[in-house]
Motif scaffolding. Sequence first.
Motif, PDB file in Angstrom:
ATOM      1  N   THR A 126     -46.868 -67.019 -11.113  1.00 47.43           N
ATOM      2  CA  THR A 126     -46.091 -66.169 -12.015  1.00 47.43           C
ATOM      3  C   THR A 126     -44.622 -66.178 -11.617  1.00 47.43           C
ATOM      4  N   ASN A 127     -43.783 -65.902 -12.567  1.00 45.97           N
ATOM      5  CA  ASN A 127     -42.358 -65.712 -12.315  1.00 45.97           C
ATOM      6  C   ASN A 127     -41.974 -64.244 -12.495  1.00 45.97           C
ATOM      7  N   ASP A 128     -42.958 -63.390 -12.648  1.00 46.35           N
ATOM      8  CA  ASP A 128     -42.732 -61.969 -12.865  1.00 46.35           C
ATOM      9  C   ASP A 128     -42.708 -61.234 -11.528  1.00 46.35           C
ATOM     10  N   PRO A 129     -41.542 -60.760 -11.065  1.00 44.83           N
ATOM     11  CA  PRO A 129     -41.468 -60.074  -9.772  1.00 44.83           C
ATOM     12  C   PRO A 129     -42.284 -58.785  -9.707  1.00 44.83           C
ATOM     13  N   GLU A 130     -42.570 -58.165 -10.863  1.00 46.30           N
ATOM     14  CA  GLU A 130     -43.355 -56.937 -10.885  1.00 46.30           C
ATOM     15  C   GLU A 130     -44.783 -57.170 -10.398  1.00 46.30           C
ATOM     16  N   GLN A 131     -45.308 -58.348 -10.607  1.00 44.89           N
ATOM     17  CA  GLN A 131     -46.664 -58.640 -10.147  1.00 44.89           C
ATOM     18  C   GLN A 131     -46.757 -58.717  -8.622  1.00 44.89           C
ATOM     19  N   PHE A 132     -45.639 -59.031  -7.968  1.00 44.28           N
ATOM     20  CA  PHE A 132     -45.645 -59.088  -6.506  1.00 44.28           C
ATOM     21  C   PHE A 132     -45.603 -57.698  -5.887  1.00 44.28           C
TER      22      PHE A 132
END
Length: 134
Positions: A126-132
């Motif tokens: 993913t490129n979504d920082p919220e998932q990290f």
Amino acid sequence: MSDATTLDSSTDSTETGQTKSGFLALVSRMIFEEKLPVRFMYKSVPEHLNDTGWRLFSGYEDEAYLQDEVANLTPVPLEKLYSMDDSLEEKLAFNAGTVWERQPGCDWERIHDFRIPSPSVDVTITNDPEQFNS
């Protein structure tokens, strides 16, 4: 297996010697419990420092048997395998990606058309920082 060749004395030295620290192979319990000879083996990429990557089988294992590695495969030192069958020592020097098979009463043949199993890894990219952050 259609594309098999027999090892000869002109084996390329780049095909051997990859295992530097490993000393264990995973071996089918049928070899020991049923007193069957090793008739099929392949070398995968080692999974840990003590692992050579070699997997040895009698050839009688079915798919269900192979699915339960914990119950049906046992780690065995290479030295023990050499003492059981002296033809294994030369073959177990080969690098990852090597596959060997022998029919009853025949010499080992190198197999080139077998796909070595690899563990499946479930990875999400993913490129979504919220998932990290969750």
